[in-house]
Motif scaffolding. Structure first.
Motif, mmCIF file in Angstrom:
data_model
loop_
_atom_site.group_PDB
_atom_site.id
_atom_site.type_symbol
_atom_site.label_atom_id
_atom_site.label_comp_id
_atom_site.label_asym_id
_atom_site.label_seq_id
_atom_site.Cartn_x
_atom_site.Cartn_y
_atom_site.Cartn_z
ATOM 1 N N SER A 193 0.826 -1.204 0.000
ATOM 2 C CA SER A 193 0.000 0.000 0.000
ATOM 3 C C SER A 193 0.861 1.255 0.000
ATOM 4 O O SER A 193 1.790 1.376 0.789
ATOM 5 C CB SER A 193 -0.907 0.018 1.225
ATOM 6 N N ALA A 194 0.496 2.198 -0.858
ATOM 7 C CA ALA A 194 1.190 3.478 -0.887
ATOM 8 C C ALA A 194 0.482 4.506 -0.016
ATOM 9 O O ALA A 194 0.967 5.631 0.126
ATOM 10 C CB ALA A 194 1.264 3.998 -2.324
ATOM 11 N N PHE A 195 -0.635 4.129 0.562
ATOM 12 C CA PHE A 195 -1.435 5.047 1.366
ATOM 13 C C PHE A 195 -1.603 4.517 2.783
ATOM 14 O O PHE A 195 -1.414 3.331 3.047
ATOM 15 C CB PHE A 195 -2.809 5.250 0.717
ATOM 16 N N GLU A 196 -2.008 5.432 3.678
ATOM 17 C CA GLU A 196 -2.244 5.026 5.054
ATOM 18 C C GLU A 196 -3.392 4.020 5.120
ATOM 19 O O GLU A 196 -4.405 4.170 4.433
ATOM 20 C CB GLU A 196 -2.580 6.242 5.915
ATOM 21 N N ILE A 197 -3.261 3.032 5.970
ATOM 22 C CA ILE A 197 -4.335 2.071 6.200
ATOM 23 C C ILE A 197 -5.238 2.646 7.278
ATOM 24 O O ILE A 197 -4.824 2.827 8.422
ATOM 25 C CB ILE A 197 -3.780 0.712 6.626
ATOM 26 N N ARG A 198 -6.449 2.973 6.890
ATOM 27 C CA ARG A 198 -7.378 3.639 7.821
ATOM 28 C C ARG A 198 -7.707 2.748 9.014
ATOM 29 O O ARG A 198 -7.638 3.166 10.163
ATOM 30 C CB ARG A 198 -8.657 4.015 7.093
ATOM 31 N N SER A 199 -8.104 1.549 8.722
ATOM 32 C CA SER A 199 -8.432 0.635 9.805
ATOM 33 C C SER A 199 -8.038 -0.773 9.406
ATOM 34 O O SER A 199 -7.962 -1.102 8.213
ATOM 35 C CB SER A 199 -9.919 0.689 10.138
ATOM 36 N N MET A 200 -7.777 -1.582 10.407
ATOM 37 C CA MET A 200 -7.491 -2.999 10.200
ATOM 38 C C MET A 200 -8.342 -3.784 11.178
ATOM 39 O O MET A 200 -8.624 -3.298 12.286
ATOM 40 C CB MET A 200 -6.002 -3.299 10.423
ATOM 41 N N GLY A 201 -8.725 -4.953 10.774
ATOM 42 C CA GLY A 201 -9.591 -5.700 11.657
ATOM 43 C C GLY A 201 -9.621 -7.171 11.342
ATOM 44 O O GLY A 201 -8.910 -7.652 10.457
ATOM 45 N N TRP A 202 -10.452 -7.850 12.096
ATOM 46 C CA TRP A 202 -10.642 -9.288 11.952
ATOM 47 C C TRP A 202 -12.136 -9.598 11.846
ATOM 48 O O TRP A 202 -12.933 -9.080 12.635
ATOM 49 C CB TRP A 202 -10.047 -10.033 13.146
ATOM 50 N N TYR A 203 -12.450 -10.432 10.881
ATOM 51 C CA TYR A 203 -13.787 -10.982 10.722
ATOM 52 C C TYR A 203 -13.674 -12.495 10.851
ATOM 53 O O TYR A 203 -12.589 -13.062 10.778
ATOM 54 C CB TYR A 203 -14.343 -10.633 9.335
ATOM 55 N N ARG A 204 -14.791 -13.140 11.046
ATOM 56 C CA ARG A 204 -14.799 -14.601 11.079
ATOM 57 C C ARG A 204 -16.060 -15.133 10.432
ATOM 58 O O ARG A 204 -17.093 -14.468 10.407
ATOM 59 C CB ARG A 204 -14.664 -15.128 12.514
ATOM 60 N N GLN A 205 -15.921 -16.342 9.928
ATOM 61 C CA GLN A 205 -17.062 -17.002 9.299
ATOM 62 C C GLN A 205 -17.074 -18.459 9.717
ATOM 63 O O GLN A 205 -16.151 -19.217 9.413
ATOM 64 C CB GLN A 205 -16.993 -16.891 7.773
ATOM 65 N N ALA A 206 -18.133 -18.820 10.417
ATOM 66 C CA ALA A 206 -18.332 -20.201 10.833
ATOM 67 C C ALA A 206 -19.130 -20.939 9.755
ATOM 68 O O ALA A 206 -19.846 -20.301 8.972
ATOM 69 C CB ALA A 206 -19.064 -20.241 12.162
ATOM 70 N N PRO A 207 -19.044 -22.268 9.706
ATOM 71 C CA PRO A 207 -19.784 -23.020 8.693
ATOM 72 C C PRO A 207 -21.276 -22.716 8.746
ATOM 73 O O PRO A 207 -21.891 -22.744 9.819
ATOM 74 C CB PRO A 207 -19.500 -24.474 9.066
ATOM 75 N N GLY A 208 -21.842 -22.393 7.608
ATOM 76 C CA GLY A 208 -23.266 -22.133 7.527
ATOM 77 C C GLY A 208 -23.708 -20.772 8.021
ATOM 78 O O GLY A 208 -24.903 -20.482 8.075
ATOM 79 N N ASP A 244 0.406 -2.243 14.740
ATOM 80 C CA ASP A 244 1.673 -1.536 14.602
ATOM 81 C C ASP A 244 1.609 -0.771 13.283
ATOM 82 O O ASP A 244 1.748 -1.366 12.211
ATOM 83 C CB ASP A 244 2.835 -2.521 14.611
ATOM 84 N N ASN A 245 1.369 0.516 13.368
ATOM 85 C CA ASN A 245 1.196 1.316 12.149
ATOM 86 C C ASN A 245 2.472 1.368 11.314
ATOM 87 O O ASN A 245 2.417 1.402 10.087
ATOM 88 C CB ASN A 245 0.766 2.735 12.506
ATOM 89 N N ALA A 246 3.609 1.380 11.974
ATOM 90 C CA ALA A 246 4.877 1.466 11.246
ATOM 91 C C ALA A 246 5.123 0.214 10.407
ATOM 92 O O ALA A 246 5.722 0.288 9.328
ATOM 93 C CB ALA A 246 6.017 1.681 12.226
ATOM 94 N N LYS A 247 4.661 -0.913 10.903
ATOM 95 C CA LYS A 247 4.888 -2.180 10.203
ATOM 96 C C LYS A 247 3.660 -2.648 9.428
ATOM 97 O O LYS A 247 3.712 -3.677 8.744
ATOM 98 C CB LYS A 247 5.295 -3.260 11.205
ATOM 99 N N ASN A 248 2.557 -1.918 9.541
ATOM 100 C CA ASN A 248 1.295 -2.317 8.883
ATOM 101 C C ASN A 248 0.887 -3.728 9.277
ATOM 102 O O ASN A 248 0.551 -4.564 8.426
ATOM 103 C CB ASN A 248 1.416 -2.207 7.356
#
Length: 115
Positions: free
Chosen positions: A27-42, A72-76
């Motif tokens: 990415s050449a731009f700042e990452i606004r937000s980072m997160g985690w999603y999950r998906q269980a079967p069905g 860690d914003n510096a390391k993305n």
């Protein structure tokens, strides 16, 4: 080309802990937000937690007090420390990053919690 690479999934007994990590690159731009999603079967994919570039975070109710997201914003990079895991936490966990108006996803990592 933005890439998200996850690591840290696995099999754990109920009450145990796992730590997921995700590294973003390209990415050449700042990452606004980072997160985690999950998906269980069905089930539909659901938000677990996300953290803004400012460091403020939000969690879905079912993981509050058990999961901690950090960045860690510096390391993305973003990490999800999961404690006191429950069988209902079993799912494929996906890293997510929002850059400008685009959303990017990792390939997913399996988390399985046995009872």
């Amino acid at each position: 080309q933005v890439q998200l690479v996850e690591s840290g999934g696995g099999l754990v007994q109920a009450g145990g802990s796992l730590r997921l990590s995700c590294a973003a690159s390209g990415s050449a731009f700042e990452i606004r937000s980072m997160g985690w999603y999950r998906q269980a079967p069905g089930k539909q994919r659901e938000l677990v937690a996300y953290i803004r570039s400012s460091g403020t975070a939000d969690y879905t109710d079912s993981v509050k007090g058990r999961f901690t997201i950090s960045r860690d914003n510096a390391k993305n990079t973003v990490a999800l420390q999961m404690n006191n895991l429950k069988p209902e936490d079993t799912a494929v966990y996906y890293c997510n990053a929002r850059i400008l108006i685009n959303t990017y996803w990792g390939q997913g990592t399996q988390v399985t919690v046995s009872s």
